[in-house]
Design a protein around this motif. Structure first.
Motif, PDB file in Angstrom:
ATOM      1  N   LEU A   1      36.198  41.017  48.962  1.00 56.33           N
ATOM      2  CA  LEU A   1      37.231  40.327  48.197  1.00 56.33           C
ATOM      3  C   LEU A   1      37.873  41.276  47.182  1.00 56.33           C
ATOM      4  O   LEU A   1      39.110  41.348  47.064  1.00 56.33           O
ATOM      5  N   LEU A   2      37.050  42.037  46.463  1.00 53.40           N
ATOM      6  CA  LEU A   2      37.571  42.923  45.422  1.00 53.40           C
ATOM      7  C   LEU A   2      38.371  44.092  45.993  1.00 53.40           C
ATOM      8  O   LEU A   2      39.209  44.667  45.305  1.00 53.40           O
ATOM      9  N   LEU A   3      38.097  44.435  47.250  1.00 53.90           N
ATOM     10  CA  LEU A   3      38.846  45.515  47.895  1.00 53.90           C
ATOM     11  C   LEU A   3      40.100  45.003  48.605  1.00 53.90           C
ATOM     12  O   LEU A   3      40.816  45.772  49.239  1.00 53.90           O
ATOM     13  N   GLY A   4      40.369  43.709  48.481  1.00 48.49           N
ATOM     14  CA  GLY A   4      41.582  43.165  49.063  1.00 48.49           C
ATOM     15  C   GLY A   4      41.503  42.857  50.542  1.00 48.49           C
ATOM     16  O   GLY A   4      42.519  42.605  51.193  1.00 48.49           O
ATOM     17  N   ILE A   5      40.292  42.865  51.100  1.00 49.31           N
ATOM     18  CA  ILE A   5      40.116  42.487  52.508  1.00 49.31           C
ATOM     19  C   ILE A   5      40.279  40.977  52.611  1.00 49.31           C
ATOM     20  O   ILE A   5      39.683  40.229  51.830  1.00 49.31           O
TER      21      ILE A   5
ATOM     22  N   ASP B   1      37.732  41.604  27.011  1.00 53.27           N
ATOM     23  CA  ASP B   1      37.827  42.992  27.477  1.00 53.27           C
ATOM     24  C   ASP B   1      38.579  43.107  28.797  1.00 53.27           C
ATOM     25  O   ASP B   1      38.160  43.784  29.728  1.00 53.27           O
ATOM     26  N   GLY B   2      39.678  42.397  28.883  1.00 58.05           N
ATOM     27  CA  GLY B   2      40.505  42.473  30.088  1.00 58.05           C
ATOM     28  C   GLY B   2      40.181  41.450  31.148  1.00 58.05           C
ATOM     29  O   GLY B   2      40.943  41.280  32.106  1.00 58.05           O
ATOM     30  N   GLY B   3      39.055  40.754  31.006  1.00 62.33           N
ATOM     31  CA  GLY B   3      38.718  39.680  31.931  1.00 62.33           C
ATOM     32  C   GLY B   3      37.990  40.153  33.173  1.00 62.33           C
ATOM     33  O   GLY B   3      38.090  41.305  33.591  1.00 62.33           O
ATOM     34  N   ILE B   4      37.234  39.228  33.782  1.00 63.62           N
ATOM     35  CA  ILE B   4      36.508  39.548  35.007  1.00 63.62           C
ATOM     36  C   ILE B   4      37.421  39.380  36.217  1.00 63.62           C
ATOM     37  O   ILE B   4      38.432  38.678  36.165  1.00 63.62           O
ATOM     38  N   ASP B   5      37.072  40.040  37.285  1.00 64.34           N
ATOM     39  CA  ASP B   5      37.849  39.970  38.532  1.00 64.34           C
ATOM     40  C   ASP B   5      37.286  38.937  39.499  1.00 64.34           C
ATOM     41  O   ASP B   5      37.962  38.557  40.454  1.00 64.34           O
ATOM     42  N   LEU B   6      36.048  38.506  39.247  1.00 59.59           N
ATOM     43  CA  LEU B   6      35.377  37.587  40.164  1.00 59.59           C
ATOM     44  C   LEU B   6      34.244  36.907  39.426  1.00 59.59           C
ATOM     45  O   LEU B   6      33.539  37.544  38.645  1.00 59.59           O
TER      46      LEU B   6
END
Length: 394
Positions: free
Chosen positions: A332-336, A204-209
């Motif tokens: 991490l997910l917000l690109g910080i 389903d598009g894969g996990i981000d973390l």
């Protein structure tokens, strides 16, 4: 069995709703929609100190011609035999996350809603999952654990004795559903192995973390091998001295596994062949860092297979680890910017606490480098561990 949604403006749902009410003896109905509407009205008029009359007027205006029973959504929780009336997803989320502002902005919250996070292992992983759900750091949380809740888990897992024997995935999924029924929770109740790891990571598009918190050293390595291949970052908390690992495989697919603290040549099949905690210990200690373990964990490691069956975990450490991982996941997910690293949040060091021995009242001495090296050599041996002399253990 998962929870169900009923939107009564849809004829099919209205029929199923009435059928549920008539055919479910002892069903509990909880309807606090008015309270939720007051919360919604309040957050949309933050500059006003609303009177009771104003609340009623604004609520009525918001409902318009829609009957209160039909407004929003009804959620049925079969494990509780309880039917709850809620605002529907957009308004529910708006109200539930309002106290996140502006530590998390509306734009950031919307971005996080599109993220998927995988959590393998549901001891520390339960605390991580609940923290992620409470902050709404993701729109989907995938959880994996093959085990059932046991009495010995209740020193660190938030659950009740009535849930003993229930799958850990079900315990976590149900609690998240009771906090936020709109969050998607996908359960891998058989745990993770080489046959389903890519499905867990990539479907389903894969996990981000990935948050990796399992006890199985073979799965630890397998998960990292596949995350590195697919460019998925990994976070891990070990619940001893607050040790946190950050591995940014999304930024560098050539990173060594576990910061190079484990051989790249060790295979999943070989690690799976190890049967006991005692057998696995020589492969766990190199990446856990025997020199950096707390004194009590060092001693506990020597007792695995002797007087205890596995390494200890405390609720305070597990809950703190869950909170830290959630915080780092959001950043991490917000690109910080967050680099690959290993750090410790050691409360003894932060607060200058010297550990006292409960039996004698004496302070525990810091292990000498020679003692640490000797213990490390023993743990690094691939021979079966034998009980250590008491003096060395101490």
């Amino acid at each position: 069995m998962s929870h169900r949604f009923f939107r009564l403006y849809a004829a099919e749902d209205a029929v199923a709703f009435r059928q549920l009410l008539t055919e479910t003896p002892g069903i509990v109905v909880c309807d606090q929609l008015t309270l939720q509407l007051r919360d919604l009205v309040k957050l949309r008029h933050p500059e006003s100190k609303l009177t009771e009359e104003a609340y009623q007027h604004l609520t009525a205006a918001h409902l318009g011609d829609v009957h209160p029973d039909v407004y929003g959504v009804w959620v049925y929780y079969p494990w509780r035999k309880t039917l709850v009336h809620l605002l529907d997803e957009a308004e529910f989320t708006e109200v539930r996350t309002i106290r996140n502002r502006y530590k998390i902005t509306a734009a950031e919250q919307a971005a996080l809603a599109g993220k998927k996070i995988g959590v393998i292992g549901l001891s520390v992983g339960q605390s991580v999952s609940l923290a992620l759900a409470l902050e709404r750091v993701a729109g989907e949380i995938r959880i994996a654990d093959f085990d059932h809740l046991e009495l010995g888990n209740l020193n660190r897992i938030r659950a009740g004795v009535h849930q003993l024997g229930v799958r850990k995935t079900a315990v976590v999924a149900r609690e998240i559903a009771e906090i936020d029924p709109f969050l998607k929770v996908t359960c891998f109740e058989q745990g993770i192995d080489k046959d389903n790891i890519d499905d867990f990571l990539l479907s389903d598009g894969g996990i981000d973390l990935l948050v990796e918190e399992c006890d199985d050293v073979a799965v630890k390595i397998l998960a990292r091998q596949h995350c590195r291949r697919h460019g998925i970052p990994v976070l891990m908390d070990t619940s001893d001295r607050g040790m946190i690992d950050v591995e940014r495989f999304d930024l560098d697919r050539n990173l060594p596994l576990l910061h190079g603290k484990i051989s790249e040549d060790i295979s999943y099949d070989f690690l799976r062949s190890l049967q006991t905690s005692e057998d696995k210990l020589p492969y766990i200690t190199p990446f856990s860092g025997v020199e950096s373990l707390s004194t009590r964990m060092k001693a506990s490691a020597m007792e695995v297979g002797q007087t205890i069956t596995t390494w200890p975990q405390l609720a305070s450490d597990v809950i703190m680890g869950g909170a830290v991982i959630c915080n780092l996941a959001r950043r991490l997910l917000l690109g910080i910017p967050l680099e690959s690293q290993r750090k410790w949040i050691d409360l003894d060091e932060i607060f200058g606490i010297r550990q006292a021995d409960g039996a004698s009242g004496k302070l525990e001495p810091r292990l000498s480098r020679e003692a640490v090296e000797k213990v490390g050599q023993l743990l690094g041996s691939r021979e079966p561990l034998s009980p250590l002399p008491k003096a060395l253990l101490e």
